[in-house]
Write a protein that holds these residues in place. Structure first.
Motif, PDB file in Angstrom:
ATOM      1  N   LEU A 523       0.845  -1.206   0.000  1.00  9.38           N
ATOM      2  CA  LEU A 523       0.000   0.000   0.000  1.00  9.38           C
ATOM      3  C   LEU A 523       0.875   1.248   0.000  1.00  9.38           C
ATOM      4  O   LEU A 523       0.599   2.234  -0.709  1.00  9.38           O
ATOM      5  N   LYS A 524       1.943   1.205   0.814  1.00  7.74           N
ATOM      6  CA  LYS A 524       2.855   2.340   0.891  1.00  7.74           C
ATOM      7  C   LYS A 524       3.547   2.573  -0.454  1.00  7.74           C
ATOM      8  O   LYS A 524       3.701   3.715  -0.898  1.00  7.74           O
ATOM      9  N   LYS A 525       3.954   1.488  -1.119  1.00  3.69           N
ATOM     10  CA  LYS A 525       4.612   1.624  -2.425  1.00  3.69           C
ATOM     11  C   LYS A 525       3.688   2.277  -3.447  1.00  3.69           C
ATOM     12  O   LYS A 525       4.114   3.127  -4.244  1.00  3.69           O
ATOM     13  N   ILE A 526       2.418   1.875  -3.429  1.00  2.00           N
ATOM     14  CA  ILE A 526       1.442   2.483  -4.352  1.00  2.00           C
ATOM     15  C   ILE A 526       1.306   3.974  -4.070  1.00  2.00           C
ATOM     16  O   ILE A 526       1.305   4.812  -4.990  1.00  2.00           O
ATOM     17  N   ALA A 527       1.212   4.316  -2.764  1.00  2.00           N
ATOM     18  CA  ALA A 527       1.042   5.726  -2.385  1.00  2.00           C
ATOM     19  C   ALA A 527       2.264   6.558  -2.772  1.00  2.00           C
ATOM     20  O   ALA A 527       2.128   7.694  -3.243  1.00  2.00           O
ATOM     21  N   VAL A 528       3.470   5.998  -2.579  1.00  2.00           N
ATOM     22  CA  VAL A 528       4.693   6.725  -2.928  1.00  2.00           C
ATOM     23  C   VAL A 528       4.759   6.969  -4.435  1.00  2.00           C
ATOM     24  O   VAL A 528       5.145   8.049  -4.902  1.00  2.00           O
ATOM     25  N   LYS A 529       4.368   5.959  -5.234  1.00  2.00           N
ATOM     26  CA  LYS A 529       4.347   6.125  -6.697  1.00  2.00           C
ATOM     27  C   LYS A 529       3.399   7.238  -7.113  1.00  2.00           C
ATOM     28  O   LYS A 529       3.608   7.924  -8.106  1.00  2.00           O
ATOM     29  N   LYS A 530       2.346   7.420  -6.321  1.00  2.16           N
ATOM     30  CA  LYS A 530       1.356   8.463  -6.626  1.00  2.16           C
ATOM     31  C   LYS A 530       1.758   9.819  -6.058  1.00  2.16           C
ATOM     32  O   LYS A 530       1.003  10.782  -6.132  1.00  2.16           O
ATOM     33  N   GLY A 531       2.953   9.887  -5.412  1.00  2.27           N
ATOM     34  CA  GLY A 531       3.462  11.183  -4.964  1.00  2.27           C
ATOM     35  C   GLY A 531       3.460  11.429  -3.473  1.00  2.27           C
ATOM     36  O   GLY A 531       3.745  12.546  -3.018  1.00  2.27           O
ATOM     37  N   MET A 532       3.135  10.402  -2.644  1.00  2.00           N
ATOM     38  CA  MET A 532       3.141  10.607  -1.199  1.00  2.00           C
ATOM     39  C   MET A 532       4.568  10.792  -0.689  1.00  2.00           C
ATOM     40  O   MET A 532       5.455   9.999  -1.008  1.00  2.00           O
ATOM     41  N   ALA A 533       4.784  11.840   0.093  1.00  2.00           N
ATOM     42  CA  ALA A 533       6.082  12.065   0.735  1.00  2.00           C
ATOM     43  C   ALA A 533       6.112  11.272   2.036  1.00  2.00           C
ATOM     44  O   ALA A 533       5.217  11.410   2.872  1.00  2.00           O
ATOM     45  N   THR A 534       7.118  10.420   2.207  1.00  2.00           N
ATOM     46  CA  THR A 534       7.230   9.628   3.432  1.00  2.00           C
ATOM     47  C   THR A 534       7.763  10.498   4.571  1.00  2.00           C
ATOM     48  O   THR A 534       8.187  11.641   4.356  1.00  2.00           O
ATOM     49  N   LEU A 535       7.781   9.918   5.771  1.00  2.00           N
ATOM     50  CA  LEU A 535       8.351  10.625   6.918  1.00  2.00           C
ATOM     51  C   LEU A 535       9.798  11.018   6.638  1.00  2.00           C
ATOM     52  O   LEU A 535      10.229  12.133   6.958  1.00  2.00           O
ATOM     53  N   ALA A 536      10.562  10.101   6.033  1.00  2.00           N
ATOM     54  CA  ALA A 536      11.965  10.390   5.711  1.00  2.00           C
ATOM     55  C   ALA A 536      12.083  11.509   4.687  1.00  2.00           C
ATOM     56  O   ALA A 536      12.973  12.368   4.793  1.00  2.00           O
ATOM     57  N   ASP A 537      11.178  11.531   3.700  1.00  2.00           N
ATOM     58  CA  ASP A 537      11.189  12.597   2.682  1.00  2.00           C
ATOM     59  C   ASP A 537      10.919  13.955   3.327  1.00  2.00           C
ATOM     60  O   ASP A 537      11.567  14.955   3.002  1.00  2.00           O
ATOM     61  N   TYR A 538       9.943  13.974   4.234  1.00  2.00           N
ATOM     62  CA  TYR A 538       9.589  15.223   4.918  1.00  2.00           C
ATOM     63  C   TYR A 538      10.753  15.682   5.789  1.00  2.00           C
ATOM     64  O   TYR A 538      11.086  16.871   5.848  1.00  2.00           O
ATOM     65  N   GLY A 539      11.385  14.716   6.467  1.00  2.00           N
ATOM     66  CA  GLY A 539      12.547  15.037   7.288  1.00  2.00           C
ATOM     67  C   GLY A 539      13.684  15.606   6.465  1.00  2.00           C
ATOM     68  O   GLY A 539      14.379  16.531   6.892  1.00  2.00           O
ATOM     69  N   LYS A 540      13.866  15.054   5.272  1.00  2.00           N
ATOM     70  CA  LYS A 540      14.909  15.538   4.356  1.00  2.00           C
ATOM     71  C   LYS A 540      14.705  17.018   4.025  1.00  2.00           C
ATOM     72  O   LYS A 540      15.658  17.801   3.996  1.00  2.00           O
ATOM     73  N   VAL A 550      20.510  15.604  10.439  1.00  2.00           N
ATOM     74  CA  VAL A 550      20.394  14.258   9.867  1.00  2.00           C
ATOM     75  C   VAL A 550      20.179  13.236  10.983  1.00  2.00           C
ATOM     76  O   VAL A 550      19.316  12.356  10.888  1.00  2.00           O
ATOM     77  N   GLU A 551      20.941  13.372  12.083  1.00  2.00           N
ATOM     78  CA  GLU A 551      20.847  12.428  13.195  1.00  2.00           C
ATOM     79  C   GLU A 551      19.435  12.377  13.778  1.00  2.00           C
ATOM     80  O   GLU A 551      18.936  11.304  14.128  1.00  2.00           O
ATOM     81  N   GLU A 552      18.789  13.531  13.888  1.00  2.00           N
ATOM     82  CA  GLU A 552      17.454  13.591  14.461  1.00  2.00           C
ATOM     83  C   GLU A 552      16.440  12.856  13.588  1.00  2.00           C
ATOM     84  O   GLU A 552      15.607  12.091  14.078  1.00  2.00           O
ATOM     85  N   VAL A 553      16.497  13.099  12.292  1.00  2.00           N
ATOM     86  CA  VAL A 553      15.537  12.456  11.387  1.00  2.00           C
ATOM     87  C   VAL A 553      15.755  10.945  11.376  1.00  2.00           C
ATOM     88  O   VAL A 553      14.793  10.164  11.432  1.00  2.00           O
ATOM     89  N   LEU A 554      17.016  10.522  11.347  1.00  2.00           N
ATOM     90  CA  LEU A 554      17.307   9.088  11.370  1.00  2.00           C
ATOM     91  C   LEU A 554      16.871   8.459  12.700  1.00  2.00           C
ATOM     92  O   LEU A 554      16.438   7.304  12.740  1.00  2.00           O
TER      93      LEU A 554
END
Length: 557
Positions: A523-540, A550-554
């Motif tokens: 489900l997550k892979k489908i959402a990411v393909k459709k443009g969903m930003a993950t927690l890691a993407d938002y942290g970036k 970087v340490e905080e997001v990781l």
């Protein structure tokens, strides 16, 4: 005519025209001042705002304050100093210098002038942290008495030890114990702690504060005071001091350092005595709004659309302490327009919001989330907030509420947004009910914000860039930021926290996937393909913008 703060910052090149327009747009829908919005958005820091305010109002600005005690200062009531956060710092002849943080706050300034009517008052601007440092050091009688108690503790308790084995109630009411508890609470408020942990071990006792999500050891009182310390806290929170075999929960409402503080108390028996955890809610500083949560504009627009839906379920997920309740309160506050009936069932009620009917859940007497929610449906609600969906019964009633035309908010304990859907399936909820009612799932975490006082740029290593998925060209001047540690951040390099988010919208394609029984990973892979930003993407995004490291997001993802 005096120029506005935003215009001055624009003239100086501190913000762009687009940033100013965005802030002005938010201000029209918010009660926050433009400076508060600029800070929350991260467009400028406190120093830049204060320098511009000083220029706007014709005041001097001091980055660091020096204090010289004077008898004249006693003319100003201490409660006025605490409430207004305006503090006298020096006198020269007939001129008294008073440090303030908000030159537009005219009434307290007039009050101070009236108390110092025989003197000329010169106001200067200074950072809030500097002002509160002076207040706590020189105008906080509770904190001063507590510091004296803690500093002389070893010597004082050498004579006090004989009481340790006597009556616990007498021990709890001894002056040194009272001063120690006051000291622990006052210091926690000063250091912005969210929780206080009092932990007994075989030969020692530890007091730790959770500051910006991380536990820090602050003191080790003598083991002999353990019983008195715990009993004093139980007395304050109306708990049974004679019961030390069972867990207990209580509450303390008090004023510390001029702030109204609500403290939730939990005791838990351990092999070396009772462990106490106190959660502090500083009511004086609570200003919950969608504008203060750190949403990107794109995410904010999507959330505004979700909140305008007439029915459906919006879930917020994340571990304990990730800010889920704050996000839900921000949603409710934005919808609290006086024409809708908003009801909540919470355990516990963390924030009291005027205009919203809030119910405290009590499982012991049968008032569970499910029972409260079932009754709420007979109270003609428009919007319902359920503190947490813990079981299938609560989930089914929430779905029923959504199907009958209500907008429902709640939380789940899952690691990401997609897992919330499979969690509901695991509870026994049919997939067709989930796709019919759940509009979106927001996963979130809290990351610490780099201290502005000791923030320094540095060249990141190739490994750091790789871990975060960053390219050198994505960074301004090819640098990232970190805090070196200073007095203001208690040497941690961080002050405050902000949210990082992951928003899963259940559109048609994802609904079909849920109906087919697709697992959370896919489900997550489908959402990411459709443009969903993950927690890691938002942290970036937040790392590249210089808000966090970087340490905080990781650490949180």
């Amino acid at each position: 005519m005096k120029k506005q703060l935003g215009e001055l910052l624009l003239e100086e090149g501190q913000i762009s025209r687009e940033e100013l327009q965005e802030v002005l747009k938010i201000q029209k829908k918010s009660s926050l001042k433009i400076g508060q919005i600029l800070l929350k958005k991260g467009f400028v820091d406190e120093t830049q705002i204060l320098k511009m305010l000083a220029r706007q109002y014709g005041f001097k600005y001091k980055e660091q304050l020096t204090f010289k005690a004077d008898e004249v200062f006693r003319l100003i009531p201490i409660n006025l100093i605490h409430k207004s956060r305006m503090v006298p710092v020096g006198r020269s002849g007939r001129v008294v210098t008073v440090a303030i943080q908000d030159p537009a706050d005219l009434h307290p300034m007039d009050d101070i002038r009236s108390y110092l009517k025989d003197y000329r008052v010169m106001f200067i601007l200074a950072p809030e942290a500097e002002i509160m440092r002076i207040v706590h050091a020189h105008f906080d009688q509770t904190a001063a008495a507590a510091r004296d108690a803690l500093d002389g503790m070893e010597e004082e308790y050498a004579d006090f030890a004989e009481l340790a084995s006597d009556d616990t109630l007498d021990l709890a009411n001894e002056a040194p114990i009272i001063r120690m508890v006051n000291g622990i609470l006052s210091q926690a408020v000063q250091e912005r702690a969210s929780d206080i942990h009092i932990e007994p071990f075989e030969k020692h006792l530890d007091v730790r504060y959770r500051i910006d999500g991380i536990l820090h050891k602050r003191m080790s009182p003598p083991k002999m005071v353990q019983a008195g310390l715990v009993s004093r806290i139980k007395i304050l929170s109306n708990l049974n001091i004679a019961e030390n075999r069972l867990p207990q929960d209580g509450r303390i409402k008090t004023k510390l350092s001029g702030k109204d503080v609500d403290i939730r108390v939990s005791t838990l028996p351990s092999i070396y005595g009772e462990r106490v955890v106190m959660r502090l809610l500083n009511k004086s500083d609570v200003k919950i709004s969608l504008d203060t949560l750190g949403f990107t504009q794109e995410l904010r627009d999507t959330i505004d659309t979700l909140l305008s839906e007439p029915n459906g379920i919006v879930l917020v997920t994340g571990p304990t302490g990730s800010g889920k309740s704050t996000t839900l309160y921000a949603f409710l506050t934005s919808l609290n327009d006086g024409v809708r009936n908003i009801l909540t069932a919470e355990d516990p009620v963390e924030y009291e919001v005027d205009g919203i009917s809030q119910t405290q859940v009590h499982d012991k007497i049968g008032l569970s989330f499910a029972a409260a929610l079932r009754t709420m449906l007979r109270q003609d609600p428009d919007i319902i907030m359920v503190g947490e969906i813990r079981d299938a019964e609560t989930a089914r009633i929430a779905i029923q509420a959504s199907l009958t035309g209500h907008l429902v908010f709640s939380t789940l304990h899952t690691n990401d947004a997609a897992s919330a859907v499979t969690r509901l399936v695991d509870m026994g909820i049919e997939p067709y009910l989930i796709t019919s009612t759940v509009r979106a799932v927001i996963a979130q975490r809290l990351v610490r914000v780099i201290c502005l006082n000791c923030k320094k740029p540095y060249k990141p290593t190739a490994r750091e860039l790789s871990e975060m998925g960053l390219q050198p060209e994505e960074l301004k001047n090819g640098t990232l930021f970190k805090g070196e540690g200073c007095e203001k951040c208690v040497g941690t390099g961080y002050t405050g926290r902000l949210g990082i988010y992951e928003l899963l919208l259940l559109d048609h394609e994802l609904q079909q996937a849920v109906l087919k029984g697709v697992d959370s990973e896919n489900l997550k892979k489908i959402a990411v393909k459709k443009g969903m930003a993950t927690l890691a993407d938002y942290g970036k995004i937040k790392v590249a913008a210089g808000f966090t490291t970087v340490e905080e997001v990781l650490r949180v993802t």
